[in-house]
Design a protein around this motif. Structure first.
Motif, PDB file in Angstrom:
ATOM      1  N   LEU A   1       7.898   2.349  -8.890  1.00 44.10           N
ATOM      2  CA  LEU A   1       7.773   0.892  -8.978  1.00 44.10           C
ATOM      3  C   LEU A   1       8.967   0.139  -8.386  1.00 44.10           C
ATOM      4  CD1 LEU A   1       6.047   0.230 -12.426  1.00 44.10           C
ATOM      5  CD2 LEU A   1       5.162  -0.288 -10.146  1.00 44.10           C
ATOM      6  N   PRO A   2      10.205   0.609  -8.549  1.00 43.31           N
ATOM      7  CA  PRO A   2      11.309  -0.112  -7.894  1.00 43.31           C
ATOM      8  C   PRO A   2      11.131  -0.204  -6.378  1.00 43.31           C
ATOM      9  CG  PRO A   2      12.169   1.382  -9.548  1.00 43.31           C
ATOM     10  CD  PRO A   2      10.708   1.692  -9.415  1.00 43.31           C
ATOM     11  N   LEU A   3      10.663   0.872  -5.761  1.00 46.15           N
ATOM     12  CA  LEU A   3      10.384   0.856  -4.323  1.00 46.15           C
ATOM     13  C   LEU A   3       9.263  -0.135  -4.012  1.00 46.15           C
ATOM     14  CD1 LEU A   3      10.892   2.225  -1.524  1.00 46.15           C
ATOM     15  CD2 LEU A   3       9.043   3.803  -2.124  1.00 46.15           C
ATOM     16  N   THR A   4       8.216  -0.106  -4.839  1.00 43.65           N
ATOM     17  CA  THR A   4       7.098  -1.026  -4.656  1.00 43.65           C
ATOM     18  C   THR A   4       7.560  -2.473  -4.710  1.00 43.65           C
ATOM     19  OG1 THR A   4       5.639   0.569  -5.750  1.00 43.65           O
ATOM     20  CG2 THR A   4       4.822  -1.679  -5.513  1.00 43.65           C
ATOM     21  N   GLY A   5       8.317  -2.785  -5.755  1.00 39.66           N
ATOM     22  CA  GLY A   5       8.771  -4.166  -5.928  1.00 39.66           C
ATOM     23  C   GLY A   5       9.676  -4.625  -4.804  1.00 39.66           C
ATOM     24  N   ALA A   6      10.603  -3.760  -4.393  1.00 37.31           N
ATOM     25  CA  ALA A   6      11.520  -4.125  -3.313  1.00 37.31           C
ATOM     26  C   ALA A   6      10.766  -4.364  -2.014  1.00 37.31           C
ATOM     27  CB  ALA A   6      12.569  -3.032  -3.128  1.00 37.31           C
ATOM     28  N   MET A   7       9.786  -3.527  -1.710  1.00 41.64           N
ATOM     29  CA  MET A   7       9.019  -3.686  -0.485  1.00 41.64           C
ATOM     30  C   MET A   7       8.186  -4.967  -0.510  1.00 41.64           C
ATOM     31  SD  MET A   7       7.663   0.140   0.494  1.00 41.64           S
ATOM     32  CE  MET A   7       6.877  -0.479   1.972  1.00 41.64           C
ATOM     33  N   PHE A   8       7.555  -5.221  -1.638  1.00 38.51           N
ATOM     34  CA  PHE A   8       6.658  -6.376  -1.722  1.00 38.51           C
ATOM     35  C   PHE A   8       7.436  -7.685  -1.599  1.00 38.51           C
ATOM     36  CE2 PHE A   8       4.120  -9.498  -4.136  1.00 38.51           C
ATOM     37  CZ  PHE A   8       2.944  -9.406  -3.413  1.00 38.51           C
TER      38      PHE A   8
ATOM     39  N   ALA B   1       0.822  -1.209   0.000  1.00 37.04           N
ATOM     40  CA  ALA B   1       0.000   0.000   0.000  1.00 37.04           C
ATOM     41  C   ALA B   1       0.857   1.260   0.000  1.00 37.04           C
ATOM     42  CB  ALA B   1      -0.931  -0.004   1.205  1.00 37.04           C
ATOM     43  N   VAL B   2       1.883   1.296   0.864  1.00 35.48           N
ATOM     44  CA  VAL B   2       2.750   2.470   0.955  1.00 35.48           C
ATOM     45  C   VAL B   2       3.496   2.689  -0.364  1.00 35.48           C
ATOM     46  CG1 VAL B   2       4.779   3.455   2.085  1.00 35.48           C
ATOM     47  CG2 VAL B   2       3.014   2.309   3.448  1.00 35.48           C
ATOM     48  N   ALA B   3       3.994   1.599  -0.943  1.00 36.65           N
ATOM     49  CA  ALA B   3       4.811   1.722  -2.145  1.00 36.65           C
ATOM     50  C   ALA B   3       3.974   1.906  -3.403  1.00 36.65           C
ATOM     51  CB  ALA B   3       5.692   0.483  -2.283  1.00 36.65           C
ATOM     52  N   ALA B   4       2.809   1.265  -3.460  1.00 38.69           N
ATOM     53  CA  ALA B   4       1.981   1.340  -4.665  1.00 38.69           C
ATOM     54  C   ALA B   4       1.128   2.594  -4.696  1.00 38.69           C
ATOM     55  CB  ALA B   4       1.080   0.107  -4.757  1.00 38.69           C
ATOM     56  N   GLY B   5       1.056   3.321  -3.570  1.00 42.82           N
ATOM     57  CA  GLY B   5       0.251   4.525  -3.519  1.00 42.82           C
ATOM     58  C   GLY B   5       0.533   5.504  -4.641  1.00 42.82           C
ATOM     59  N   PRO B   6       1.803   5.851  -4.896  1.00 39.88           N
ATOM     60  CA  PRO B   6       2.074   6.784  -5.988  1.00 39.88           C
ATOM     61  C   PRO B   6       1.593   6.291  -7.348  1.00 39.88           C
ATOM     62  CG  PRO B   6       3.964   6.636  -4.529  1.00 39.88           C
ATOM     63  CD  PRO B   6       3.007   5.559  -4.093  1.00 39.88           C
ATOM     64  N   LEU B   7       1.740   5.001  -7.635  1.00 41.03           N
ATOM     65  CA  LEU B   7       1.313   4.472  -8.933  1.00 41.03           C
ATOM     66  C   LEU B   7      -0.207   4.508  -9.060  1.00 41.03           C
ATOM     67  CD1 LEU B   7       2.091   3.150 -11.603  1.00 41.03           C
ATOM     68  CD2 LEU B   7       1.943   0.931 -10.460  1.00 41.03           C
ATOM     69  N   ILE B   8      -0.904   4.030  -8.035  1.00 38.03           N
ATOM     70  CA  ILE B   8      -2.360   4.027  -8.065  1.00 38.03           C
ATOM     71  C   ILE B   8      -2.893   5.459  -8.094  1.00 38.03           C
ATOM     72  CG2 ILE B   8      -4.435   3.385  -6.765  1.00 38.03           C
ATOM     73  CD1 ILE B   8      -2.853   0.982  -5.691  1.00 38.03           C
ATOM     74  N   GLY B   9      -2.306   6.321  -7.251  1.00 40.64           N
ATOM     75  CA  GLY B   9      -2.720   7.713  -7.242  1.00 40.64           C
ATOM     76  C   GLY B   9      -2.477   8.390  -8.573  1.00 40.64           C
ATOM     77  N   GLY B  10      -1.339   8.086  -9.200  1.00 39.38           N
ATOM     78  CA  GLY B  10      -1.037   8.675 -10.498  1.00 39.38           C
ATOM     79  C   GLY B  10      -2.012   8.236 -11.569  1.00 39.38           C
ATOM     80  N   ALA B  11      -2.333   6.947 -11.587  1.00 43.92           N
ATOM     81  CA  ALA B  11      -3.266   6.425 -12.586  1.00 43.92           C
ATOM     82  C   ALA B  11      -4.642   7.061 -12.440  1.00 43.92           C
ATOM     83  CB  ALA B  11      -3.367   4.900 -12.447  1.00 43.92           C
ATOM     84  N   LEU B  12      -5.145   7.128 -11.211  1.00 41.32           N
ATOM     85  CA  LEU B  12      -6.475   7.689 -10.987  1.00 41.32           C
ATOM     86  C   LEU B  12      -6.510   9.192 -11.246  1.00 41.32           C
ATOM     87  CD1 LEU B  12      -7.474   5.752  -7.726  1.00 41.32           C
ATOM     88  CD2 LEU B  12      -8.370   5.383 -10.030  1.00 41.32           C
TER      89      LEU B  12
END
Length: 524
Positions: free
Chosen positions: A309-316, A149-160
């Motif tokens: 996304l690199p932050l997202t992937g590393a966290m997940f 959630a923390v890492a994917a927030g920017p991607l989801i927020g950007g898309a919406l």
């Protein structure tokens, strides 16, 4: 329903609903960052207004966490969790409909109340349903939900934000929340502590007022002044109500909301401080890093989200792997190592310059993502491991309270530090000297809010100089702010290695935790 039971056939439904709820509430901490420029433009808000969109949520999250955990242990964890999810969902709809920044911050505060309930009660529900190796699995999934959630927030927020509107970062919660509440009602088992004492309403009130006054004072002090009448009054009120709370809790004894004996445990104090300081380091970095990508490197919301996304992937990935280490590696190693790695990653953000390619952020994103991913499941598991299962709601709430205090205070304090550094840097530039002290200070406020181009556009003949100096001032302040965040991360690591001890865990958590080497006695 007793606390000792056979594995529940619905426990995996419980894990799914708790993880989904936690994902949604944590998403709303990070998803807003990416939409701030659009919110700023649409609602004509200042940098302080933008901070309150974050802090109103984090403030009520912090205030109501312990109260939620206490009520859940007595009245039913599922019931209280469901109520929290409904409040969160309804407030999300109101946030999407907000007409101005004040209304948005108000509804964010209500949303934070619902989030507090879910955040406090969720780990307690997992602690009740899962034991032994399955508990490690459950908290692996829980930690992955937080990290994702923390890492994917920017991607989801950007898309919406780019495809629809910033309002959809809130609207998306509504159908998800409704579905989750319905499924929870049908599939999640109830749990509570039959021996829980009557609700300590006086303790709840005094603690909430003390905490609210303290956090609000710290948030407002950089603007009002640390010695202003308002700030001093708030700190004094916090001290008075905290003293009243301690007196009340001591008199109530076994009927108290919080067992003050918890604070005699170095591990309980340690995990509380590590959660607070670790989050004070991480969340401001995401807030300001997003502004750097959008306002200095000039990426739109979607492109900025992609670059996280690199932050997202590393966290997940790390969250999943680290969860499997619970019960195999001592908590002091897991949490001390995670926060140290996170701090190294944050310090690497100092490499960013005004003319850098975005890839300068890659080493930081990967390294800090590894630390953040490893931190979440271990923190949640240790937080409920220091008390008997019957009190898991309260201890979970206390730990989440410290965590959200870290978020609120970290964003406020680091944001104020960042603004101050922008003002100092810009005042010393050629453009700042040419504009004069008062005008330069006003320009610096706009620069710190990310409106570098707008400030330069209104500077007339100084346009190009203001643009260049404004960008350099922003980046210099960014580097200093990231150094501050890294320092907080290293402090959290030091506390983790120093204070966390396996022998302080409750017997219910020890079955899956390896013994540590003999330690020197610690005075309590």
């Amino acid at each position: 329903m007793s606390e000792e039971h056979e594995p529940s056939p619905t426990r995996w439904w419980t894990l799914g609903i708790v993880s989904l709820g936690t994902f949604m509430l944590m998403l709303d901490l990070s998803v807003v960052a990416i939409a701030l420029p659009k919110i700023h433009e649409d609602l004509d808000s200042s940098f302080t207004d933008l901070q309150w969109v974050f802090d109103a949520y984090a403030l009520t999250l912090a205030i109501f966490l312990v109260a939620a955990g206490s009520l859940a242990d007595r009245y039913g964890r599922k019931r209280v969790f469901q109520i929290g999810f409904l409040v969160f969902t309804t407030a999300s709809l109101a946030c999407g409909l907000a007409a101005d920044a004040t209304a948005l911050s108000l509804f964010r505060a209500v949303q934070g109340v619902g989030a507090a309930v879910m955040f406090a009660v969720g780990p307690a529900m997992l602690g009740h349903e899962f034991r032994g190796k399955e508990r490690a699995t459950a908290f692996t999934v829980f930690g992955a939900a937080v990290g994702l959630a923390v890492a994917a927030g920017p991607l989801i927020g950007g898309a919406l934000t780019e495809s629809l509107s910033w309002r959809w970062i809130f609207y998306i919660n509504v159908p998800v929340g409704i579905a989750a509440v319905v499924i929870g009602a049908l599939r999640v088992a109830e749990s509570y502590n039959r021996k829980a004492p009557a609700t300590d309403w006086t303790g709840l009130l005094t603690f909430s007022v003390a905490l609210g006054a303290l956090v609000f004072a710290i948030i407002r002090a950089p603007l009002e002044g640390w010695t202003s009448a308002q700030t001093v009054a708030l700190f004094a009120a916090s001290a008075v109500f905290l003293a009243l709370f301690v007196v009340i809790e001591r008199r109530l004894g076994d009927r108290a909301m919080i067992d003050l004996g918890f604070f005699r445990s170095p591990t309980f104090v340690g995990i509380s401080l590590v959660a607070m300081i670790g989050n004070a380091a991480v969340m401001p970095s995401i807030f300001i890093e997003t502004s750097y990508l959008e306002n200095i490197l000039r990426y739109d919301a979607w492109d900025t989200g992609l670059r996280f996304l690199p932050l997202t992937g590393a966290m997940f990935v790390t969250g999943a792997l680290a969860g499997g280490l619970i019960g195999k590696v001592p908590f002091r190693v897991l949490l001390g190592g995670a926060t140290a790695v996170m701090a190294v990653g944050l310090y690497l953000l100092r490499a960013a310059e005004a003319d850098s390619a975005w890839t300068v952020l890659l080493p930081s994103m990967l390294i800090s993502g590894i630390g953040m991913g490893a931190f979440n499941p271990a923190r949640a598991a240790l937080a409920i491991g220091v008390a008997e299962p019957a009190k898991s709601g309260v201890v979970s709430g206390i730990n989440e309270t410290f965590q959200q205090i870290g978020v609120a205070v970290g964003i406020a304090a680091t944001g104020a530090f960042f603004q101050h550094r922008v003002a100092d840097e810009f005042a010393a530039t050629r453009a700042g000297e040419a504009m004069g002290a008062d005008t330069a200070e006003q320009a610096a406020h706009g620069i710190s809010a990310g409106a570098v181009d707008a400030v330069a556009q209104g500077a007339g003949a100084l346009r190009e100089q203001v643009l260049a100096d404004g960008r350099e001032s922003f980046v210099a302040a960014f580097q200093d702010a990231m150094a501050l965040c890294a320092g907080l991360g290293f402090l959290a690591a030091l506390l983790a290695f120093t204070l966390l001890r396996t022998r302080d865990l409750h017997a219910s958590a020890l079955s899956s935790v390896p013994p540590e080497p003999a330690e020197a006695p610690v005075a309590v």
